[in-house]
Design an enzyme around this catalytic site. Structure first.
Site, mmCIF file in Angstrom:
data_model
loop_
_atom_site.group_PDB
_atom_site.id
_atom_site.type_symbol
_atom_site.label_atom_id
_atom_site.label_comp_id
_atom_site.label_asym_id
_atom_site.label_seq_id
_atom_site.Cartn_x
_atom_site.Cartn_y
_atom_site.Cartn_z
ATOM 1 N N ARG A 119 42.882 46.777 42.514
ATOM 2 C CA ARG A 119 42.047 47.241 41.709
ATOM 3 C C ARG A 119 41.174 48.661 41.706
ATOM 4 O O ARG A 119 40.872 49.286 40.886
ATOM 5 C CB ARG A 119 40.678 46.198 41.370
ATOM 6 C CG ARG A 119 40.838 45.115 40.530
ATOM 7 C CD ARG A 119 40.192 44.089 40.326
ATOM 8 N NE ARG A 119 38.922 44.377 39.623
ATOM 9 C CZ ARG A 119 37.715 43.627 39.271
ATOM 10 N NH1 ARG A 119 37.688 42.738 40.165
ATOM 11 N NH2 ARG A 119 36.728 44.114 38.671
ATOM 12 N N LYS B 112 30.037 46.491 54.589
ATOM 13 C CA LYS B 112 31.275 46.110 53.929
ATOM 14 C C LYS B 112 32.343 47.205 54.276
ATOM 15 O O LYS B 112 33.355 47.381 53.607
ATOM 16 C CB LYS B 112 31.261 45.791 52.659
ATOM 17 C CG LYS B 112 30.355 44.942 52.063
ATOM 18 C CD LYS B 112 29.965 44.745 50.725
ATOM 19 C CE LYS B 112 28.780 43.740 50.260
ATOM 20 N NZ LYS B 112 28.476 43.422 49.024
ATOM 21 N N ARG C 299 25.615 39.692 37.907
ATOM 22 C CA ARG C 299 26.831 39.092 38.689
ATOM 23 C C ARG C 299 26.556 37.682 38.493
ATOM 24 O O ARG C 299 25.426 36.930 38.325
ATOM 25 C CB ARG C 299 26.399 39.259 40.141
ATOM 26 C CG ARG C 299 26.213 40.718 40.481
ATOM 27 C CD ARG C 299 27.408 41.500 40.236
ATOM 28 N NE ARG C 299 28.659 40.976 40.926
ATOM 29 C CZ ARG C 299 29.076 41.319 42.159
ATOM 30 N NH1 ARG C 299 28.301 42.123 42.889
ATOM 31 N NH2 ARG C 299 30.184 40.520 42.799
ATOM 32 N N PRO D 205 35.988 40.730 49.727
ATOM 33 C CA PRO D 205 35.506 41.117 50.951
ATOM 34 C C PRO D 205 33.755 41.260 51.268
ATOM 35 O O PRO D 205 33.346 42.334 50.774
ATOM 36 C CB PRO D 205 36.169 42.443 51.471
ATOM 37 C CG PRO D 205 36.757 43.001 50.219
ATOM 38 C CD PRO D 205 36.392 41.868 48.840
#
Length: 266
Positions: A111, A59, A254, A2
């Site tokens: 998670r 978010k 990342r 997301p």
DNA sequence: TCCTATGTTGTATG
DNA sequence: ACATACAACATAGG
């Protein structure tokens, strides 16, 4: 999963519950998503309250219920919202279940990088109001971006785009999409961008957010093949603009994907 | 078995 | 105090 647009889509998944009373609450009190909260208090206040409204920012999502009850949800990496039929039996990852007549609102996250926040009061809580102004708002100016990049001058621009205090809602794929469209190499130090590049970055941040909301945010449909999004996930992808091979490397911790011809280091 | 994963956050270091 | 870098969190799937 997301980022900005996925979060907006997930928020709307609970819309069938708007205006409906919450008859019962089931939750996994020991699940990590409740860290820092008092789960039994959450259950007590939500039970009997009516789900009134919701909004998304960055978010995160905020759900308001009657009696000044505010429920915040962050989806972390694997969070999801869904609506299930009444009588649904919660599975292992279904950490919060709001039972209504005829349906149940589910927050699941296997998670458990996501989180639940909670407050009671007449005004929206600070953990909500202190979220940075949206990239689509008038506060997200080119000058604000330039100032922020100057303060993070030595960090790779990729890492800076992930900072929620200035780029709320931008995540890993959005950051790559923005840099690709702006023609900026992800490893460039933030302070090294020219004014023209800063302007492009600012413009593309808004463009990507706007268009992601219109596709993913509405129907969860993938954006078109003209987006880097469609080619970035695995090795061997090709740039939809130039046709050349895309590169994938870790930057700022990342996985980062870019098109070497369009995005060059000086 | 090893590696990866659309995210934060705490900690060490400069 | 501020900026930067990175390990840690927990789990499933390739």
């Amino acid at each position: 999963m997301p980022e900005l647009a996925e979060v907006e889509y997930m928020r709307k998944r609970w819309n069938p519950g708007l205006g409906q009373r919450i008859e019962g609450v089931r939750l996994h009190a020991k699940a990590g998503v409740f860290r820092g909260t008092k789960p039994r208090l959450i259950a007590r206040y939500l039970t009997g309250a009516t789900f009134i409204a919701s909004e998304a920012a960055a978010k995160q999502m905020l759900f308001r219920a009657s009696g000044g009850v505010w429920l915040g949800l962050h989806l972390g990496m694997t969070g999801e919202l869904s609506v299930q039929p009444a009588g649904y039996l919660p599975r292992k990852a279904d950490h919060l279940v709001l039972e209504q007549s005829g349906q149940a609102l589910i927050f699941s996250d296997f998670r458990m990088f996501g989180r639940v926040q909670f407050a009671v009061g007449p005004e929206a809580p600070v953990w909500w109001t202190e979220i940075a102004p949206a990239v689509m708002s008038k506060h997200f100016t080119r000058e604000a971006v330039a100032t922020f990049l100057r303060r993070r001058a030595k960090s790779p621009i990729k890492a800076v785009l992930l900072m929620q205090e200035r780029f709320p809602g931008v995540g890993n794929w959005m950051a790559d999409e923005i840099l690709w469209r702006a023609g900026v190499h992800p490893r460039r130090p933030a302070g090294s961008l020219t004014p023209v590049e800063v302007a492009a970055l600012h413009r593309q941040t808004r463009w990507v957010a706007d268009h992601a909301l219109k596709t993913i945010g509405e129907t969860f449909a993938d954006p078109p093949p003209s987006w880097l999004f469609r080619h970035r996930w695995k090795d061997g992808g090709r740039c939809p603009k130039s046709g050349e091979g895309l590169v994938r490397e870790e930057i700022g911790g990342r996985t980062t994907c870019w098109s070497p011809g369009r995005q060059q280091l000086p």
